[in-house]
Design a protein around this motif. Structure first.
Motif, mmCIF file in Angstrom:
data_model
loop_
_atom_site.group_PDB
_atom_site.id
_atom_site.type_symbol
_atom_site.label_atom_id
_atom_site.label_comp_id
_atom_site.label_asym_id
_atom_site.label_seq_id
_atom_site.Cartn_x
_atom_site.Cartn_y
_atom_site.Cartn_z
ATOM 1 N N ALA B 74 -5.895 -23.159 36.007
ATOM 2 C CA ALA B 74 -6.820 -22.085 35.625
ATOM 3 C C ALA B 74 -6.762 -20.948 36.644
ATOM 4 C CB ALA B 74 -8.234 -22.645 35.525
ATOM 5 N N ILE B 75 -6.693 -21.298 37.935
ATOM 6 C CA ILE B 75 -6.633 -20.267 38.989
ATOM 7 C C ILE B 75 -5.327 -19.476 38.876
ATOM 8 C CG2 ILE B 75 -6.480 -19.910 41.502
ATOM 9 C CD1 ILE B 75 -8.383 -22.355 41.771
ATOM 10 N N PHE B 76 -4.211 -20.197 38.750
ATOM 11 C CA PHE B 76 -2.902 -19.516 38.678
ATOM 12 C C PHE B 76 -2.824 -18.604 37.451
ATOM 13 C CE2 PHE B 76 -1.003 -23.329 41.100
ATOM 14 C CZ PHE B 76 -1.179 -22.687 42.311
ATOM 15 N N LEU B 77 -3.293 -19.113 36.316
ATOM 16 C CA LEU B 77 -3.192 -18.320 35.087
ATOM 17 C C LEU B 77 -4.152 -17.132 35.107
ATOM 18 C CD1 LEU B 77 -2.621 -21.154 32.464
ATOM 19 C CD2 LEU B 77 -0.947 -19.541 33.371
ATOM 20 N N SER B 78 -5.316 -17.285 35.732
ATOM 21 C CA SER B 78 -6.242 -16.151 35.884
ATOM 22 C C SER B 78 -5.592 -15.059 36.727
ATOM 23 C CB SER B 78 -7.538 -16.593 36.551
ATOM 24 O OG SER B 78 -8.101 -17.640 35.863
ATOM 25 N N CYS B 79 -4.947 -15.474 37.810
ATOM 26 C CA CYS B 79 -4.256 -14.502 38.675
ATOM 27 C C CYS B 79 -3.126 -13.806 37.894
ATOM 28 C CB CYS B 79 -3.692 -15.195 39.914
ATOM 29 S SG CYS B 79 -4.960 -15.754 41.041
ATOM 30 N N ALA B 80 -2.411 -14.599 37.062
ATOM 31 C CA ALA B 80 -1.314 -14.026 36.270
ATOM 32 C C ALA B 80 -1.851 -12.988 35.284
ATOM 33 C CB ALA B 80 -0.575 -15.142 35.524
ATOM 34 N N VAL B 81 -2.966 -13.293 34.638
ATOM 35 C CA VAL B 81 -3.581 -12.351 33.681
ATOM 36 C C VAL B 81 -4.026 -11.091 34.420
ATOM 37 C CG1 VAL B 81 -5.596 -12.021 32.170
ATOM 38 C CG2 VAL B 81 -4.252 -14.120 32.014
ATOM 39 N N PHE B 86 -2.533 -4.962 35.441
ATOM 40 C CA PHE B 86 -2.002 -3.843 36.230
ATOM 41 C C PHE B 86 -0.701 -3.308 35.627
ATOM 42 C CE2 PHE B 86 -4.981 -5.326 39.375
ATOM 43 C CZ PHE B 86 -5.360 -4.165 40.020
ATOM 44 N N ILE B 87 0.087 -4.218 35.032
ATOM 45 C CA ILE B 87 1.354 -3.799 34.416
ATOM 46 C C ILE B 87 1.081 -2.822 33.263
ATOM 47 C CG2 ILE B 87 3.375 -4.645 33.108
ATOM 48 C CD1 ILE B 87 3.242 -7.149 34.887
ATOM 49 N N LEU B 88 -0.091 -3.001 32.604
ATOM 50 C CA LEU B 88 -0.449 -2.122 31.483
ATOM 51 C C LEU B 88 -0.624 -0.667 31.926
ATOM 52 C CD1 LEU B 88 -2.989 -4.381 29.557
ATOM 53 C CD2 LEU B 88 -0.606 -3.930 28.993
ATOM 54 N N LEU B 89 -0.810 -0.450 33.247
ATOM 55 C CA LEU B 89 -0.960 0.924 33.738
ATOM 56 C C LEU B 89 0.318 1.743 33.559
ATOM 57 C CD1 LEU B 89 -2.975 0.316 37.031
ATOM 58 C CD2 LEU B 89 -3.811 1.371 34.945
ATOM 59 N N ASP B 90 1.453 1.012 33.401
ATOM 60 C CA ASP B 90 2.736 1.651 33.107
ATOM 61 C C ASP B 90 3.205 2.602 34.215
ATOM 62 O OD1 ASP B 90 4.806 1.517 31.393
ATOM 63 O OD2 ASP B 90 4.201 3.240 30.165
ATOM 64 N N GLY B 100 6.332 -8.987 39.657
ATOM 65 C CA GLY B 100 6.801 -10.060 40.543
ATOM 66 C C GLY B 100 5.717 -11.089 40.796
ATOM 67 N N LEU B 101 4.507 -10.586 41.067
ATOM 68 C CA LEU B 101 3.376 -11.499 41.312
ATOM 69 C C LEU B 101 3.053 -12.321 40.070
ATOM 70 C CD1 LEU B 101 0.949 -9.277 43.427
ATOM 71 C CD2 LEU B 101 2.104 -11.349 44.167
ATOM 72 N N LEU B 102 3.104 -11.672 38.909
ATOM 73 C CA LEU B 102 2.836 -12.376 37.641
ATOM 74 C C LEU B 102 3.844 -13.513 37.453
ATOM 75 C CD1 LEU B 102 1.723 -10.896 34.345
ATOM 76 C CD2 LEU B 102 3.721 -12.342 34.285
ATOM 77 N N ALA B 103 5.120 -13.191 37.693
ATOM 78 C CA ALA B 103 6.168 -14.215 37.548
ATOM 79 C C ALA B 103 5.916 -15.375 38.516
ATOM 80 C CB ALA B 103 7.538 -13.598 37.804
ATOM 81 N N LEU B 104 5.481 -15.048 39.738
ATOM 82 C CA LEU B 104 5.215 -16.081 40.749
ATOM 83 C C LEU B 104 4.079 -16.999 40.298
ATOM 84 C CD1 LEU B 104 5.712 -17.059 43.757
ATOM 85 C CD2 LEU B 104 3.782 -15.614 44.339
ATOM 86 N N LEU B 108 4.217 -20.956 39.449
ATOM 87 C CA LEU B 108 3.365 -21.950 40.116
ATOM 88 C C LEU B 108 2.599 -22.790 39.096
ATOM 89 C CD1 LEU B 108 1.905 -19.855 43.090
ATOM 90 C CD2 LEU B 108 3.490 -21.773 43.250
ATOM 91 N N ALA B 109 2.102 -22.135 38.041
ATOM 92 C CA ALA B 109 1.374 -22.859 36.988
ATOM 93 C C ALA B 109 2.302 -23.842 36.278
ATOM 94 C CB ALA B 109 0.775 -21.871 36.000
#
Lengths: 82, 183
Positions: B74-81, B86-90, B100-104, B108-109
């Protein structure tokens, strides 16, 4: 039965390695690392299998750091005396 | 040195002792297998402390399944979301960093999900119950226990044999005045 041991080899390695992030700290920590490595070379280490490789790495790093400082001071003194 | 190497064999697993995450230097635990005992080594990097559990004294090793894997996911996926927002800011630079952080976090999840369920392991003797932080995954704990079980059984059956063959000693307890017959 002993239930606690201090790992002097890790202390020496930490003294030689971590201050490299802020290189000027090595002026103080390199002699400290050399002192710890020599003073506690024969001190009983962990009761688990362990080599003295950390002491050796700490000594090598600290000697290089001191050599660097000596070279820097020599360079500066020669530059000022000209 | 060769004698020392034969004295202990390392058991799989390494775990942080609970509560030490808030300390400046965390304490990590590891288990080592001795000839007649289990050695629990707690290390903060510069100091090691040891606890020895003789196979004869071990009364129980208990495993309790925990929800830590689900909580970590839950923690990892919350961080990914959060990074995905931020990626939506384009913006090119932000997309690269948060991508990169999302992929990480997704990685981990995935690793956490594919690993065995989490558990908590306690070792009980007559005088204490201690947590074994290195055994926090069920598969690893079972692997270690399957290695320990025959050693503990052998040590305790040997102790029972010795107890059976030992001469019986009876101790006479003198009666005190209060316990004695009233006369």
């Amino acid at each position: 039965l002993e239930n606690r041991r201090v790992l002097y080899d890790k202390i020496a390695l930490a003294l030689a390695l971590y201050p490299m992030l802020l290189f000027y700290l090595t002026f103080f920590t390199a002699p400290m690392a050399i002192f710890v490595a020599i003073r506690y070379w024969k001190a009983p280490s962990s009761i688990l299998p362990r080599t003295r490789v950390r002491f050796v790495i700490a000594l090598v790093l600290a000697v290089f750091q001191m050599a660097g400082w000596i070279a820097l001071f020599t360079f500066l003194i020669r530059g000022l005396s000209r | 040195m060769a004698g020392r190497e034969r004295e202990y064999a390392r058991l799989p697993g390494r775990g942080m002792r609970r509560g030490s995450a808030l300390q400046v230097i965390a304490t990590f635990s590891r288990l080592w297998l001795g000839k007649d005992h289990l050695l629990l080594v707690d290390s903060n990097g510069f100091v090691e402390t040891y606890k020895r559990f003789s196979f004869r004294d071990i009364q129980a090793i208990t495993l309790t399944q925990t929800r830590r894997r689900a909580i970590l996911n839950a923690i990892f996926l919350s961080c990914a979301v959060f990074c995905g927002l931020f990626i939506l800011l384009d913006h090119a630079a932000i997309t690269v960093v948060f991508g990169g952080l999302l992929a990480l976090f997704v990685l981990l999840a995935m690793i956490n999900s594919l690993s065995a369920p989490t558990c908590r392991c306690h070792l009980t003797t007559a005088v204490q119950t201690d947590e074994l932080p290195s055994l926090r995954r069920l598969a690893r704990a079972n692997r270690v226990l399957s290695r320990l079980r025959p050693l503990i059984a052998a040590a305790q059956s040997e102790a029972a044999e010795q107890g059976k063959n030992a001469p019986r000693v009876s101790v006479a307890v003198p009666l005190t005045e209060a316990q004695g017959p009233s006369s």
